[in-house]
Design a protein around this motif. Structure first.
Motif: not given
Lengths: 109, 114
Positions: A41-42, A87, A96-97, A99-102, A104, B35, B37, B40-43, B45, B89, B91, B107, B110
């Motif tokens: 999901e987003a 995240l 501009k954002l 993001f880290g790798g997140g 889980r 973005y 993605q 396993g990684q963040g989005p 830019f 993906m 976004l 959403p 992909r």
């Protein structure tokens, strides 16, 4: 450029508290976001910190220390539906954002 | 109240083909972001628009990528001569004048390049 460091994975029990730390180095800083993302999901917005200190929003709280380049997201009274990636995203000029790798988070019964 | 929408949701293509994705932001949101993605990684830019003006492009955005927002509403992202490494993906997010910092994500589309 920006470096963002957060743990890859955390496991906690339903009803417990989990704290997800994020450290960042960024050239230009406007504020820091936390997003939640369920698999496939987003990302959805959780919090935005501009000033130092703690922002509380229900079961979720976020803390920022600009001088230390540090933030954390606190999840209280964990529920199974909180299993997701979280995240950390510092914001540079221009909105501009990055993001880290997140992280889980897996919530177990 | 409709959120950000993206079309298509899934796209499978062969290497070398061109693909185009569409994003419809929340109504009257003046800023729109793309973005990418991977698992396993963040989005990451890619680019952003304020109204119809493309204000910033990431170095990740090679010459094969182009984005437009001709009327300051919907946006398209085109990838030419797709490569397997483009599988990800994609976004889209938008934000308003009143709350420019809060980005709402769609959403995603992909893309799988075979």
């Amino acid at each position: 450029g920006q470096n963002i460091d957060q743990p890859t994975e955390m496991t906690a029990t339903e009803g417990a508290i989990v704290q997800i730390n994020c450290t960042y180095q960024t050239s230009g800083f406007n504020g820091l976001f936390w997003y939640q993302q369920h698999a496939g999901e987003a990302p959805t917005f959780l919090s935005y910190n501009v000033l130092d200190g703690l922002e509380e929003k229900g079961r979720f709280s976020s803390f920022l220390s600009r001088s230390k380049g540090y933030s954390y997201l606190l999840l209280k009274e964990l529920q199974m539906k909180d299993s997701a990636s979280y995240l950390c995203a510092p914001q540079a000029a221009g909105n501009k954002l990055t993001f880290g790798g997140g992280t889980r988070v897996l919530v177990k019964p | 109240d409709t959120g950000v929408s993206q079309d298509p949701r899934h796209k499978i293509t062969k290497r070398g083909q061109n693909v185009t994705f569409r994003c419809d932001p929340i109504s009257e949101h003046n800023r729109l972001y793309w973005y990418r993605q991977t698992l396993g990684q963040g989005p990451e830019f890619l680019t952003y628009f304020q109204n119809e003006a493309q204000l910033e492009k990431s170095r990740l955005l090679s010459d094969r990528f182009s984005a437009e927002r001709p009327k300051g509403s919907f946006s398209t992202l085109e990838i030419q001569r797709t490569e397997q490494g483009d599988s990800a993906m994609y976004l889209c997010a938008s934000s308003s004048r009143e709350a420019p910092n809060e980005q709402f994500f769609g959403p995603g589309t992909r893309l799988t390049v075979l």
